[in-house]
Design a protein around this motif. Structure first.
Motif, PDB file in Angstrom:
ATOM      1  N   UNK A 184       0.357   2.116   8.349  1.00 25.02           N
ATOM      2  CA  UNK A 184      -0.436   1.187   9.147  1.00 25.02           C
ATOM      3  C   UNK A 184      -0.741  -0.076   8.350  1.00 25.02           C
ATOM      4  N   UNK A 185      -1.151   0.101   7.102  1.00 27.66           N
ATOM      5  CA  UNK A 185      -1.481  -1.044   6.246  1.00 27.66           C
ATOM      6  C   UNK A 185      -0.283  -1.967   6.071  1.00 27.66           C
ATOM      7  N   UNK A 186       0.878  -1.403   5.797  1.00 20.35           N
ATOM      8  CA  UNK A 186       2.067  -2.219   5.555  1.00 20.35           C
ATOM      9  C   UNK A 186       2.576  -2.876   6.833  1.00 20.35           C
ATOM     10  N   UNK A 200     -11.925   2.023  10.208  1.00 20.70           N
ATOM     11  CA  UNK A 200     -13.014   2.663   9.478  1.00 20.70           C
ATOM     12  C   UNK A 200     -12.598   4.097   9.152  1.00 20.70           C
ATOM     13  N   UNK A 201     -12.608   4.415   7.886  1.00 19.06           N
ATOM     14  CA  UNK A 201     -12.307   5.779   7.447  1.00 19.06           C
ATOM     15  C   UNK A 201     -13.614   6.391   6.965  1.00 19.06           C
ATOM     16  N   UNK A 202     -14.161   7.307   7.730  1.00 15.82           N
ATOM     17  CA  UNK A 202     -15.442   7.918   7.367  1.00 15.82           C
ATOM     18  C   UNK A 202     -15.262   9.135   6.463  1.00 15.82           C
ATOM     19  N   UNK A 203     -14.070   9.739   6.508  1.00 13.45           N
ATOM     20  CA  UNK A 203     -13.781  10.896   5.641  1.00 13.45           C
ATOM     21  C   UNK A 203     -12.274  10.934   5.423  1.00 13.45           C
ATOM     22  N   UNK A 204     -11.833  10.488   4.258  1.00 14.02           N
ATOM     23  CA  UNK A 204     -10.388  10.362   4.049  1.00 14.02           C
ATOM     24  C   UNK A 204      -9.682  11.717   3.981  1.00 14.02           C
ATOM     25  N   UNK A 205     -10.432  12.808   3.753  1.00 16.33           N
ATOM     26  CA  UNK A 205      -9.807  14.125   3.717  1.00 16.33           C
ATOM     27  C   UNK A 205      -9.256  14.518   5.081  1.00 16.33           C
ATOM     28  N   UNK A 253       0.844  -1.201   0.000  1.00 11.39           N
ATOM     29  CA  UNK A 253       0.000   0.000   0.000  1.00 11.39           C
ATOM     30  C   UNK A 253       0.877   1.247   0.000  1.00 11.39           C
ATOM     31  N   UNK A 254       0.565   2.166  -0.908  1.00 11.50           N
ATOM     32  CA  UNK A 254       1.248   3.459  -0.954  1.00 11.50           C
ATOM     33  C   UNK A 254       0.221   4.569  -0.757  1.00 11.50           C
ATOM     34  N   UNK A 255       0.708   5.734  -0.359  1.00 10.11           N
ATOM     35  CA  UNK A 255      -0.194   6.859  -0.091  1.00 10.11           C
ATOM     36  C   UNK A 255      -0.969   7.260  -1.329  1.00 10.11           C
ATOM     37  N   UNK A 256      -0.333   7.178  -2.506  1.00 11.92           N
ATOM     38  CA  UNK A 256      -1.000   7.605  -3.736  1.00 11.92           C
ATOM     39  C   UNK A 256      -2.201   6.741  -4.088  1.00 11.92           C
ATOM     40  N   UNK A 257      -2.217   5.476  -3.625  1.00  9.65           N
ATOM     41  CA  UNK A 257      -3.326   4.579  -3.965  1.00  9.65           C
ATOM     42  C   UNK A 257      -4.637   5.003  -3.308  1.00  9.65           C
ATOM     43  N   UNK A 258      -4.568   5.778  -2.246  1.00  9.12           N
ATOM     44  CA  UNK A 258      -5.786   6.224  -1.579  1.00  9.12           C
ATOM     45  C   UNK A 258      -6.559   7.223  -2.426  1.00  9.12           C
ATOM     46  N   UNK A 260      -4.274  11.233   7.305  1.00  6.57           N
ATOM     47  CA  UNK A 260      -2.930  11.345   6.753  1.00  6.57           C
ATOM     48  C   UNK A 260      -2.669  10.088   5.930  1.00  6.57           C
ATOM     49  N   UNK A 261      -2.580  10.233   4.610  1.00  6.11           N
ATOM     50  CA  UNK A 261      -2.450   9.067   3.736  1.00  6.11           C
ATOM     51  C   UNK A 261      -1.145   8.298   3.986  1.00  6.11           C
ATOM     52  N   UNK A 262      -0.100   9.007   4.327  1.00  4.42           N
ATOM     53  CA  UNK A 262       1.166   8.332   4.626  1.00  4.42           C
ATOM     54  C   UNK A 262       1.025   7.446   5.862  1.00  4.42           C
TER      55      UNK A 262
END
Length: 348
Positions: free
Chosen positions: A160-162, A145-150, A120-125, A153-155
């Motif tokens: 966390x995913x990795x 749970x991400x209710x509002x991705x804005x 997972x990379x930040x750009x994929x979000x 922090x995508x990084x």
């Protein structure tokens, strides 16, 4: 564990299936307390395989497990953990199980999936909608749970995913079939109500050697807040046993009242569980639709306790044993997933 360590009243013999011992209750309690205080993954890595699983069971249930001829539900679950069948890995994989759900009951019971990624990379979000759920396909508890991705922090989400992907969940509680799952992070539609996620209906299905299936429903609510647990029979009556003793029951009528979709939920659970002696099918009801979250073969790593304790044996008797070979048709349906990591030989 030889005679130089154990008291004379402990009579045991080792076999390739593990250890069977006749131990008095007082010594079992004492040994369980010792195990609980020193049982860590670093200790597990030093143990022979048979000792690891005996000590896992002893820590959880304060007795030794009969791996040669399991009778209790807890014993059969630990046997599965120690000697998993290959299809457990395919169906415990939250990506591959979607094919089995689609082919058995229909694709409409799958939660809409946006993506599944091995890195997972930040750009994929950027390709994901504003709200979603991210979780791993090969573990329990790794979910966000991400209710509002804005607002995120995508990084940090990528990190966390990795971190999840690097974790070997199979070692945590001895559930070896998770080792053969290629780790991925799923991004699914967020099933959110005004009060948060919907209740989790965990339907336990027991298929005996003869007779009808036995089902009971474990309803978990408030997973990310004040968590509650209610147990019901298939006809939505109170059960004569309790599962664990830490979670309080809900008094919310939205939980205590049978869902309008109950009959269909039970039918879906029966059909998905039909090939197996036992499994748990987890479901959600969202906006009048039923979604299957996962199929679990070793719930709670067999650590949960039943009260009164006699129900461990009663439910074990309803769990068809030994495990039966699956039909060629069922194996074909289970094996259709194209991303299965064939690591069964790594299990030893």
């Amino acid at each position: 564990m030889g005679s130089r360590i154990l008291p004379r009243r402990v009579r045991g013999f080792l076999t390739c299936w593990g250890v069977y011992m006749d131990v008095d209750d007082k010594f079992s309690e004492k040994l369980a307390r010792m195990v609980k205080s020193s049982f860590t993954l670093s200790v597990v890595d030093m143990l022979p395989e048979w000792a690891e699983y005996q000590l896992r069971y002893l820590k959880r249930h304060r007795k030794l497990c009969n791996f040669r001829d399991p009778q209790r539900l807890s014993e059969k679950l630990h046997h599965r953990m120690r000697y998993p069948l290959p299809h457990f890995s395919r169906l415990a994989d939250k990506v591959l199980v979607r094919d089995y759900i689609r082919d058995t009951v229909g694709d409409r019971f799958n939660v809409p999936l946006y993506a599944a990624m091995e890195v997972v990379t930040a750009s994929q979000f950027e390709c994901l909608p504003d709200s979603f759920v991210m979780k791993t396909n090969n573990s329990s508890g790794a979910v966000k749970i991400v209710s509002d991705k804005s607002r995120e922090d995508m990084e940090q989400l990528a990190a966390l995913s990795n971190a999840w992907l690097r974790d070997d969940f199979s070692r945590r509680r001895g559930e070896r079939h998770y080792k053969a799952i290629r780790p991925q992070v799923l991004f699914e539609q967020a099933l959110l109500t005004a009060n948060g996620p919907p209740a989790d209906y965990k339907i336990h299905v027991f298929n005996p050697v003869e007779g009808d299936s036995y089902l009971f429903i474990q309803v978990i609510n408030g997973r990310f807040g004040r968590m509650t647990q209610n147990l019901f029979s298939a006809d939505w009556q109170e059960l004569p046993f309790r599962l664990g003793e830490t979670l309080p029951p809900s008094i919310d009528t939205g939980i205590t009242r049978a869902p309008a979709e109950l009959a269909e939920m039970l039918d879906v659970a029966r059909r998905l569980a039909q090939p197996f002696g036992y499994c748990r099918v987890d479901m959600y009801v969202f906006e009048g639709r039923i979604y299957v979250g996962e199929i679990t073969f070793t719930p709670g790593a067999g650590a949960f306790k039943l009260y009164p304790a006699e129900w461990d044996l009663k439910l074990g008797a309803l769990f068809r044993w030994p495990e039966l070979p699956l039909s060629a048709i069922t194996l074909e349906a289970i094996g259709r997933g194209r991303h299965f990591h064939d690591a069964v030989n790594e299990l030893g």
